[in-house]
Design a protein around this motif. Structure first.
Motif, PDB file in Angstrom:
ATOM      1  N   ILE A  41       6.047 -42.830 -20.371  1.00  0.00           N
ATOM      2  CA  ILE A  41       5.879 -44.282 -20.369  1.00  0.00           C
ATOM      3  C   ILE A  41       7.095 -44.910 -21.047  1.00  0.00           C
ATOM      4  O   ILE A  41       7.523 -44.471 -22.118  1.00  0.00           O
ATOM      5  CB  ILE A  41       4.564 -44.711 -21.047  1.00  0.00           C
ATOM      6  CG1 ILE A  41       4.348 -46.221 -20.902  1.00  0.00           C
ATOM      7  CG2 ILE A  41       4.491 -44.266 -22.501  1.00  0.00           C
ATOM      8  CD1 ILE A  41       2.918 -46.651 -21.250  1.00  0.00           C
TER       9      ILE A  41
ATOM     10  N   GLY B 250       6.365 -50.227 -20.328  1.00  0.00           N
ATOM     11  CA  GLY B 250       5.067 -49.867 -19.759  1.00  0.00           C
ATOM     12  C   GLY B 250       5.122 -49.180 -18.403  1.00  0.00           C
ATOM     13  O   GLY B 250       4.065 -48.902 -17.818  1.00  0.00           O
TER      14      GLY B 250
ATOM     15  N   THR C 121       5.108 -46.202 -16.014  1.00  0.00           N
ATOM     16  CA  THR C 121       4.548 -44.858 -16.199  1.00  0.00           C
ATOM     17  C   THR C 121       4.930 -43.921 -15.062  1.00  0.00           C
ATOM     18  O   THR C 121       5.257 -44.355 -13.954  1.00  0.00           O
ATOM     19  CB  THR C 121       3.020 -44.922 -16.297  1.00  0.00           C
ATOM     20  OG1 THR C 121       2.491 -45.499 -15.095  1.00  0.00           O
ATOM     21  CG2 THR C 121       2.579 -45.772 -17.477  1.00  0.00           C
TER      22      THR C 121
ATOM     23  N   THR D  39      -4.241 -40.934 -17.852  1.00  0.00           N
ATOM     24  CA  THR D  39      -3.614 -42.245 -18.004  1.00  0.00           C
ATOM     25  C   THR D  39      -2.871 -42.293 -19.326  1.00  0.00           C
ATOM     26  O   THR D  39      -3.465 -42.039 -20.383  1.00  0.00           O
ATOM     27  CB  THR D  39      -4.657 -43.364 -17.963  1.00  0.00           C
ATOM     28  OG1 THR D  39      -5.376 -43.314 -16.723  1.00  0.00           O
ATOM     29  CG2 THR D  39      -3.974 -44.727 -18.077  1.00  0.00           C
TER      30      THR D  39
ATOM     31  N   SER E 158      -0.717 -44.581 -22.069  1.00  0.00           N
ATOM     32  CA  SER E 158      -0.566 -45.964 -22.518  1.00  0.00           C
ATOM     33  C   SER E 158       0.079 -45.942 -23.905  1.00  0.00           C
ATOM     34  O   SER E 158       0.183 -44.882 -24.528  1.00  0.00           O
ATOM     35  CB  SER E 158      -1.913 -46.684 -22.549  1.00  0.00           C
ATOM     36  OG  SER E 158      -2.801 -46.044 -23.451  1.00  0.00           O
ATOM     37  N   ARG E 159       0.501 -47.107 -24.366  1.00  0.00           N
ATOM     38  CA  ARG E 159       1.173 -47.162 -25.663  1.00  0.00           C
ATOM     39  C   ARG E 159       0.917 -48.486 -26.350  1.00  0.00           C
ATOM     40  O   ARG E 159       0.628 -49.498 -25.698  1.00  0.00           O
ATOM     41  CB  ARG E 159       2.676 -46.900 -25.532  1.00  0.00           C
ATOM     42  CG  ARG E 159       3.424 -47.946 -24.732  1.00  0.00           C
ATOM     43  CD  ARG E 159       4.865 -47.502 -24.468  1.00  0.00           C
ATOM     44  NE  ARG E 159       5.697 -47.603 -25.660  1.00  0.00           N
ATOM     45  CZ  ARG E 159       6.937 -47.123 -25.733  1.00  0.00           C
ATOM     46  NH1 ARG E 159       7.480 -46.500 -24.690  1.00  0.00           N
ATOM     47  NH2 ARG E 159       7.659 -47.269 -26.846  1.00  0.00           N
ATOM     48  N   ASP E 160       1.073 -48.470 -27.662  1.00  0.00           N
ATOM     49  CA  ASP E 160       0.994 -49.663 -28.490  1.00  0.00           C
ATOM     50  C   ASP E 160       2.315 -49.727 -29.247  1.00  0.00           C
ATOM     51  O   ASP E 160       2.524 -48.974 -30.208  1.00  0.00           O
ATOM     52  CB  ASP E 160      -0.190 -49.566 -29.444  1.00  0.00           C
ATOM     53  CG  ASP E 160      -0.390 -50.826 -30.274  1.00  0.00           C
ATOM     54  OD1 ASP E 160       0.602 -51.541 -30.529  1.00  0.00           O
ATOM     55  OD2 ASP E 160      -1.527 -51.072 -30.690  1.00  0.00           O
TER      56      ASP E 160
ATOM     57  N   TYR F   5      -0.866 -42.894 -26.173  1.00  0.00           N
ATOM     58  CA  TYR F   5      -2.166 -42.282 -25.907  1.00  0.00           C
ATOM     59  C   TYR F   5      -2.128 -41.556 -24.569  1.00  0.00           C
ATOM     60  O   TYR F   5      -1.350 -41.901 -23.683  1.00  0.00           O
ATOM     61  CB  TYR F   5      -3.256 -43.352 -25.864  1.00  0.00           C
ATOM     62  CG  TYR F   5      -3.297 -44.232 -27.080  1.00  0.00           C
ATOM     63  CD1 TYR F   5      -2.655 -45.473 -27.069  1.00  0.00           C
ATOM     64  CD2 TYR F   5      -3.962 -43.842 -28.233  1.00  0.00           C
ATOM     65  CE1 TYR F   5      -2.679 -46.298 -28.183  1.00  0.00           C
ATOM     66  CE2 TYR F   5      -3.988 -44.662 -29.354  1.00  0.00           C
ATOM     67  CZ  TYR F   5      -3.350 -45.881 -29.318  1.00  0.00           C
ATOM     68  OH  TYR F   5      -3.369 -46.692 -30.432  1.00  0.00           O
TER      69      TYR F   5
END
Length: 115
Positions: free
Chosen positions: A51, A55, A57, A68, A70-72, A79
């Motif tokens: 990712i 964002g 991917t 899946t 995802s990131r913060d 994640y």
């Protein structure tokens, strides 16, 4: 230095789900790409998902539609939501983060899919 720590691995039955987390801390300038890799016993370490900071991917064919990423960005955390797990997903899962052109790896977290 940058420290990378994974969590969330464990034992799950086939068809089950797990969520892995990976957090980076320390001398962070800017985390760009974040990746999940995995390594099964006797095999090479393979890229599972990537990712970008924005964002975008990308996934290995073997996990498309099931995993899946995802990131913060505020938390420097990535994640990996893993659904419909199969025995062949059993491996040590590693997180890699890229900070200002340098790559940093975590120690890995074991995922075992077995009945």
């Amino acid at each position: 230095q940058v420290q990378v720590v994974e969590s969330g691995g464990g034992l799950v039955q086939p068809g089950g789900s797990l969520r892995l987390s990976c957090s980076a801390s320390g001398s962070i300038f800017i985390i760009t790409t974040m990746n999940w890799y995995r390594q099964a016993p006797g095999k090479e370490r393979d890229l599972v998902a990537s990712i970008s900071r924005g964002g975008t991917t990308d996934y290995a064919d073997s996990v498309k539609g099931r995993f899946t990423i995802s990131r913060d960005n505020a938390k420097n955390t990535v994640y990996l939501q893993m659904n419909s797990l199969k025995p062949e997903d059993t491996a040590v899962y590693y997180c890699r983060v890229q900070n200002y052109g340098s790559n940093y790896w975590g120690q890995g977290t074991q995922v075992t899919v077995s009945s």
